[in-house]
Design a protein around this motif. Structure first.
Motif, short mmCIF file in Angstrom:
data_model
loop_
_atom_site.label_atom_id
_atom_site.label_comp_id
_atom_site.label_asym_id
_atom_site.label_seq_id
_atom_site.Cartn_x
_atom_site.Cartn_y
_atom_site.Cartn_z
N VAL A 151 0.78 -9.36 -0.97
CA VAL A 151 -0.54 -9.57 -1.53
C VAL A 151 -1.33 -8.27 -1.60
N ARG A 152 -0.99 -7.33 -0.73
CA ARG A 152 -1.55 -5.98 -0.78
C ARG A 152 -0.63 -5.08 0.05
N PRO A 153 -0.67 -3.75 -0.14
CA PRO A 153 0.19 -2.87 0.65
C PRO A 153 -0.04 -3.05 2.14
N GLY A 154 1.05 -3.08 2.89
CA GLY A 154 0.96 -3.20 4.34
C GLY A 154 0.74 -4.60 4.85
N ASN A 213 11.05 0.72 2.39
CA ASN A 213 11.64 0.88 3.72
C ASN A 213 11.49 -0.40 4.54
N ARG A 214 10.28 -0.95 4.55
CA ARG A 214 10.03 -2.14 5.35
C ARG A 214 10.74 -3.36 4.79
N GLU A 262 3.36 1.80 -13.57
CA GLU A 262 4.01 0.98 -12.55
C GLU A 262 4.56 1.87 -11.44
N ARG A 263 4.41 1.42 -10.20
CA ARG A 263 4.88 2.24 -9.09
C ARG A 263 5.34 1.37 -7.93
N VAL A 264 6.15 1.96 -7.06
CA VAL A 264 6.52 1.32 -5.81
C VAL A 264 6.25 2.29 -4.67
N MET A 317 1.52 11.13 -4.26
CA MET A 317 0.95 10.61 -3.03
C MET A 317 -0.22 9.67 -3.35
N THR A 318 -0.30 8.59 -2.58
CA THR A 318 -1.40 7.64 -2.65
C THR A 318 -2.00 7.50 -1.26
N GLU A 319 -3.06 6.73 -1.16
CA GLU A 319 -3.65 6.47 0.15
C GLU A 319 -2.70 5.70 1.06
N HIS A 320 -1.67 5.09 0.47
CA HIS A 320 -0.68 4.34 1.25
C HIS A 320 0.61 5.12 1.45
N GLY A 321 0.64 6.40 1.10
CA GLY A 321 1.83 7.21 1.26
C GLY A 321 2.51 7.49 -0.06
#
Length: 482
Positions: free
Chosen positions: A198-201, A444-445, A436-438, A123-127
């Motif tokens: 350029v950044r998550p979200g 999904n988006r 490295e991560r996704v 888990m990250t701050e972005h899910g």
């Protein structure tokens, strides 16, 4: 094993896609299996895992309705996978989707929080994220294209061509293939899924790529090393000569000082300075190089880096005047500058230097052109609308300082096609780096955005794109650049 079954191409009529969320369990499972394959196509690594990844991706494509898959044999490289889905009706546009199934070497495994080819969820701050080498660059984007095909049951509202390469990271002969066989790559729009946000979200379209060139600078001053006490002070030190020449490449502020290299304002989206410092790992108290906006320094202006230096090591150097030194210099330049012109500007600058009266030998190396995408056409409009809807946010246009040679190769084969660069990666994905991560939310988006893009674009008969400046003003007539 292959992915979950989807309706056969002859099943349901083409229409609205399945919701991407309903596909995520299967896509996630396929991504984990694919990322567990160490498909490193560099010399010295085994070929079998690369071919295993090739077979798995081919099976996923065929199960998703894009078959039969053809294998283009490229000398000295793994196969390039080619697949087609015919347009639903005459006159419907065709979209070519590009990605690659090979990955970078893992590097120093001690710097990873888990084994590079054992995908781990955390888990990250972005899910939720999945960590593994190549999971973002570029296997998540392969799975996103598979997801779009599954969502439409193999019957999307546009013609589809798929090109999945197996040696992008190392480079190979495929870049020379599209121009020789343009009919295989003819399309109305190219989606190069080898980039991200350029950044998550923050939904992002990459519209510019800097070009690349390199030169080698060589200095020989003596027949061999001589005693620094006996001869130092008069015998010319090759390393000091070289360092003197390299010091002329930048101003005191860190801007590139080579005449003839193009630099223009960047008026699109920018990275935040603190964000950039964190991504680059700039140490506290260390200033950034150069002046002006980050966009100018990173995307629409040049960068010069010394990427290799041959000189005695600190630990093993003798107390002697150095007779020979050389450096490899990497140049990144404006997306629209001619690569030969840019490389020549750097070479001429260095040849004009005479530190202590000593000339330098400058040898040009490889070049790769940049790219500035046309905007304003139906594919670009459809992509912006689809990305905005999928993320529920305004879409940014950025460039990248990196070079993606396949963009130029494919656009030469399909010169009238609109080029779109977007995907499931993001700037925090640690591509080419440890851990490295996704993010599954970005995957999904991206599937949703691809579905929305082909849905919107399928309603249009694609024509020539309108080339616009970075300010959004169309360039026409005498101002049209070629």
């Amino acid at each position: 094993m292959r992915g979950p079954a989807v309706p056969a191409p002859g099943g349901a009529p083409r229409g609205a896609p399945r919701d991407a969320a309903s596909l995520m369990d299967g896509l996630r499972a396929d991504l984990v299996r694919l990322a567990a394959i160490p498909s490193v196509a560099f010399p010295g690594f085994p070929a079998e895992p690369v071919l295993e990844a090739c077979d798995m991706v081919a099976g996923l494509l065929e199960d998703a309705g894009a078959g039969p898959v053809r294998r283009l044999e490229v000398p000295g490289a793994p196969p390039v996978l080619l697949a087609d889905v015919p347009p639903p009706v005459p006159g419907a546009p065709t979209v070519l989707f590009y990605a690659h199934y090979d990955v970078q070497p893992p590097g120093d495994t001690e710097r990873w929080d888990s084994p590079p080819f054992e995908p781990v969820s955390y888990m990250t701050e972005h899910g939720e994220a999945l960590r593994a080498r190549g999971i973002a660059d570029d296997k998540a984007n392969i799975i996103a294209v598979i997801g779009m095909l599954r969502a439409y049951g193999g019957r999307p509202p546009v013609g589809v061509k798929v090109v999945f390469e197996g040696q992008e990271e190392y480079g190979g002969e495929f870049e020379n293939h599209p121009a020789r066989f343009p009919e295989e790559f003819a399309c109305d729009a190219l989606v190069v899924a080898d980039v991200g946000n350029v950044r998550p979200g923050a939904p992002t379209l990459t519209t510019g790529l800097r070009g690349a060139a390199d030169v080698v600078v060589d200095v020989r001053t003596l027949d061999g090393p001589v005693h620094s006490g006996v001869f130092g002070g008069a015998a010319p030190d090759a390393l000091l000569v070289l360092l003197g020449a390299l010091s002329t490449l930048h101003t005191a502020e860190g801007d590139v000082a080579v005449r003839g290299l193009r630099r223009e304002p960047w008026t699109g989206a920018q990275q935040h300075t603190d964000e950039f410092r964190g991504l680059a790992g700039v140490r506290a108290g260390t200033p950034l190089m150069g002046t002006g906006t980050l966009g100018e320094r990173l995307w629409s202006g040049p960068a010069i880096t010394v990427v290799g230096l041959d000189a005695p090591s600190v630990d093993h150097g003798a107390s002697a005047v150095v007779p020979h030194a050389r450096a490899r210099i990497a140049l990144r330049f404006h997306p629209e500058q001619d690569p030969v012109e840019a490389q020549a500007a750097l070479a001429e600058h260095l040849r004009g230097q005479r530190p202590f009266g000593v000339p330098l030998t400058v040898t040009p190396g490889n070049t790769s052109p940049g790219y500035l995408a046309a905007t304003g056409g139906p594919a670009h409009r459809a992509a912006r609308a689809a990305l905005g809807e999928a993320w529920g946010a305004d879409v940014s246009s950025v460039a990248t300082g990196g070079t993606v040679p396949v963009v130029h190769a494919l656009s030469r084969a399909a010169p009238d096609a609109e080029v779109l660069l977007f995907g499931a990666q993001d700037a925090l994905a640690n591509a080419h780096a440890p851990n490295e991560r996704v993010l599954l939310s970005e995957l999904n988006r991206t599937v949703r955005a691809l579905c929305g893009f082909v849905q919107r674009y399928g309603a249009h008969r694609a024509g020539p794109a309108v080339r616009c400046s970075r300010s959004g003003v169309p360039i026409t007539g005498e101002n049209q650049k070629t």
